[in-house]
Design an enzyme around this catalytic site. Structure first.
Site, PDB file in Angstrom:
ATOM      1  N   CYS A 295      -7.952  28.184  18.998  1.00 47.44           N
ATOM      2  CA  CYS A 295      -6.920  29.158  19.307  1.00 47.44           C
ATOM      3  C   CYS A 295      -5.607  28.773  18.665  1.00 47.44           C
ATOM      4  O   CYS A 295      -4.693  28.274  19.339  1.00 47.44           O
ATOM      5  CB  CYS A 295      -6.742  29.242  20.814  1.00 47.44           C
ATOM      6  N   GLU A 296      -5.486  28.966  17.367  1.00 48.86           N
ATOM      7  CA  GLU A 296      -4.249  28.715  16.638  1.00 48.86           C
ATOM      8  C   GLU A 296      -4.470  29.259  15.233  1.00 48.86           C
ATOM      9  O   GLU A 296      -5.510  28.992  14.627  1.00 48.86           O
ATOM     10  CB  GLU A 296      -3.964  27.197  16.610  1.00 48.86           C
TER      11      GLU A 296
ATOM     12  N   GLY B 107      -9.964   2.945   1.463  1.00 50.18           N
ATOM     13  CA  GLY B 107     -10.671   3.624   2.545  1.00 50.18           C
ATOM     14  C   GLY B 107     -11.368   4.848   1.968  1.00 50.18           C
ATOM     15  O   GLY B 107     -12.581   4.898   1.811  1.00 50.18           O
TER      16      GLY B 107
ATOM     17  N   TYR C  46     -11.344  10.093   6.819  1.00 49.74           N
ATOM     18  CA  TYR C  46     -10.349  10.813   7.625  1.00 49.74           C
ATOM     19  C   TYR C  46     -10.944  12.127   8.155  1.00 49.74           C
ATOM     20  O   TYR C  46     -10.261  13.135   8.257  1.00 49.74           O
ATOM     21  CB  TYR C  46      -9.054  11.042   6.816  1.00 49.74           C
TER      22      TYR C  46
ATOM     23  N   HIS D 213       0.899  -1.170   0.000  1.00 48.70           N
ATOM     24  CA  HIS D 213       0.000   0.000   0.000  1.00 48.70           C
ATOM     25  C   HIS D 213       0.922   1.201   0.000  1.00 48.70           C
ATOM     26  O   HIS D 213       1.618   1.437   0.971  1.00 48.70           O
ATOM     27  CB  HIS D 213      -0.906   0.004   1.227  1.00 48.70           C
TER      28      HIS D 213
HETATM   29  C1  LIG Z   1      -4.852   3.782   5.171  1.00 48.99           C
HETATM   30  C2  LIG Z   1      -4.634   2.498   4.490  1.00 48.99           C
HETATM   31  C3  LIG Z   1      -5.410   2.132   3.377  1.00 48.99           C
HETATM   32  C4  LIG Z   1      -6.457   3.021   2.777  1.00 48.99           C
HETATM   33  O1  LIG Z   1      -5.945   4.063   2.053  1.00 48.99           O
HETATM   34  P1  LIG Z   1      -6.925   4.998   1.197  1.00 48.99           P
HETATM   35  O2  LIG Z   1      -6.026   5.964   0.572  1.00 48.99           O
HETATM   36  O3  LIG Z   1      -7.868   5.608   2.159  1.00 48.99           O
HETATM   37  O4  LIG Z   1      -7.619   4.115   0.220  1.00 48.99           O
HETATM   38  C5  LIG Z   1      -5.207   0.881   2.848  1.00 48.99           C
HETATM   39  N1  LIG Z   1      -4.269   0.042   3.363  1.00 48.99           N
HETATM   40  C6  LIG Z   1      -3.508   0.367   4.411  1.00 48.99           C
HETATM   41  C7  LIG Z   1      -2.514  -0.594   4.934  1.00 48.99           C
HETATM   42  C8  LIG Z   1      -3.658   1.606   5.006  1.00 48.99           C
HETATM   43  O5  LIG Z   1      -2.895   1.931   6.051  1.00 48.99           O
END
Ligand SMILES: *Cc1c(COP(=O)(O)O)cnc(C)c1O
Length: 411
Positions: free
Chosen positions: A335-336, A263, A370, A185
């Site tokens: 506050c930043e 994700g 996120y 990834h």
């Molecule tokens: C965060 C993460 C994802 C997801 O990434 P996206 O960019 O949100 O698709 C997939 N695999 C691992 C291991 C991650 O840490």
């Protein structure tokens, strides 16, 4: 402005602001778009971990990619079986976490030599647990919408470096582990060309592991946050993954399971954050140019992405008498001075938007991924509620924290 059939003013009236809202219809649309891409699809649950979202994924047969033991425990509570969950990390957060995974038969993808070693040691010490393990490989390159989310290449801590695979094999041999999975990834926001190259590289690495059963190509599917621009078409990923599966089957003489684990692309688009314009403010710069600030009640404690990454999110104001389009810097209450919703490279970045008034609503789009998961209690702000919209129904799926919640653990 409506989210599905519900007016945002009604949401604000019923639940107060700020509040996170998810559209079930948009979530299901992205599920329908992603599911056909790969035979096994996991949801990278760190992007949006609410149990209702996890259950929705479960109903569609989506599996889970977790990055920590508490994530695994939340997925189990939401109804997943241990066999549906894979842990991908570069470390076990604690020794107990390694034991938990082994005792509960959670498939682990180890992203460092040390983690693989700890998996082997722990299995030996406990005298049981799965001997089948996956390794996360750093293929030597990465990509990211921000440097901070680039998870491949020499400047990334993630994954076993592709030139160190012999070391991984030696550790596996020492502890009688079978490397049955490989995984990569390399970050978020790659394009198809990049995904094609990286998946090809992983297939080449995979061929060195004779006991292989599965290959996980990671997440990182791109999502276009600007609604004015066309959404990135991910359909082309499917034939790429099919080719990879074919290459693997030809090499091994048996089918190898191919997995992806997005994700962002699953959940970014279904999320909205509704807040309120609390004040307007102005300054003059060195050239006597007026800077207009719109101060809202949405801070980086609720949505960290603009401050952490300079991320763009669409912004709409909802009011009875919006003014002319003006260059506006939209800010939060924290506050930043970095607490700005419109910023880039740590500088304010004005955006042309109709001038709102105090009391108008502000709606931020593309916050499903996120978003709530990265929020904090900074400035002693309670975590905010999450609402699921389906048609004209609103269901609260997390309540607002109270002052008691904030101080409960203090002694
Ligand atoms: C965060 C993460 C994802 C997801 O990434 P996206 O960019 O949100 O698709 C997939 N695999 C691992 C291991 C991650 O840490």
């Amino acid at each position: 402005m409506n989210i599905e059939n519900v007016n945002v003013r009604n949401i604000a009236k019923q639940f107060g602001t700020p509040v996170y809202v998810y559209s079930l219809r948009i979530l299901r649309e992205s599920i329908a778009e992603i599911m056909p891409l790969s035979p096994v699809v996991r949801f990278s649950m760190k992007s949006c971990s609410n149990a209702k979202i996890l259950q929705e994924m479960l109903n569609f047969g989506i599996k889970i990619d977790a990055v920590s033991v508490p994530e695994i425990q939340r997925a189990l509570k939401a109804g997943y079986e241990p066999g549906d969950i894979c842990l991908t990390s570069d470390v076990f957060f604690t020794t107990e976490d390694a034991e938990f995974c082994l005792k509960n038969h959670i498939f682990c993808s180890c992203g460092s030599l040390g983690m693989l070693e700890e998996y082997g040691e722990t299995r030996k010490r406990l005298g049981f647990g799965s001997d089948g393990v996956s390794i996360r490989i750093n293929p030597g390159e990465g990509i990211g919408h921000s440097k901070k989310t680039n998870t491949g290449g020499p400047y990334s801590k993630h994954g076993i470096w592709y030139q160190n695979l012999e070391d991984a094999k030696a550790i596996a041999k020492k502890y009688e582990l079978r490397i049955v999975g490989v995984h990569t990834h390399i970050g978020s926001g790659g394009d198809m060309e990049h995904l094609s190259r990286i998946t090809g590289k992983l297939v080449e690495f995979a061929k060195q592991f004779p006991e292989l059963r599965s290959v996980n190509f990671g997440g990182g599917l791109p999502y276009e946050y600007d609604p004015e621009k066309p959404q990135v078409d991910i359909g082309d990923y499917q034939p790429i993954l099919e080719d990879r599966a074919r290459e693997l089957e030809e090499h091994f003489g048996r089918p190898i399971t191919c997995e992806i684990e997005p994700g962002r692309r699953f959940v970014a688009g279904c999320g909205y954050l509704i807040g309120e314009v609390r004040s307007l403010n102005q300054t003059l710069d060195e050239n006597n140019k007026r800077l207009n600030y719109v101060l809202t009640n949405i801070g980086f404690c609720h949505l960290l992405r603009p401050m952490a990454y300079g991320s763009y999110h669409p912004i709409w104001f909802v009011g009875d008498e919006l003014g002319e389009e003006t260059d506006l810097i939209v800010a939060g209450p924290v506050c930043e001075s970095g607490d700005l919703l419109t910023q880039k490279n740590e500088e304010p970045l004005a955006r042309r938007l109709p001038l709102p008034q105090r009391g108008d609503l502000v709606v931020i789009g593309g916050v499903g991924a996120y978003g709530h998961v990265m929020s904090s209690n900074y400035n002693s702000q309670p975590l905010i509620p999450e609402i699921m919209i389906e048609g004209d129904k609103m269901v609260q799926i997390r309540r607002r924290q109270t002052l008691d919640d904030l101080i409960r653990e203090e002694i």
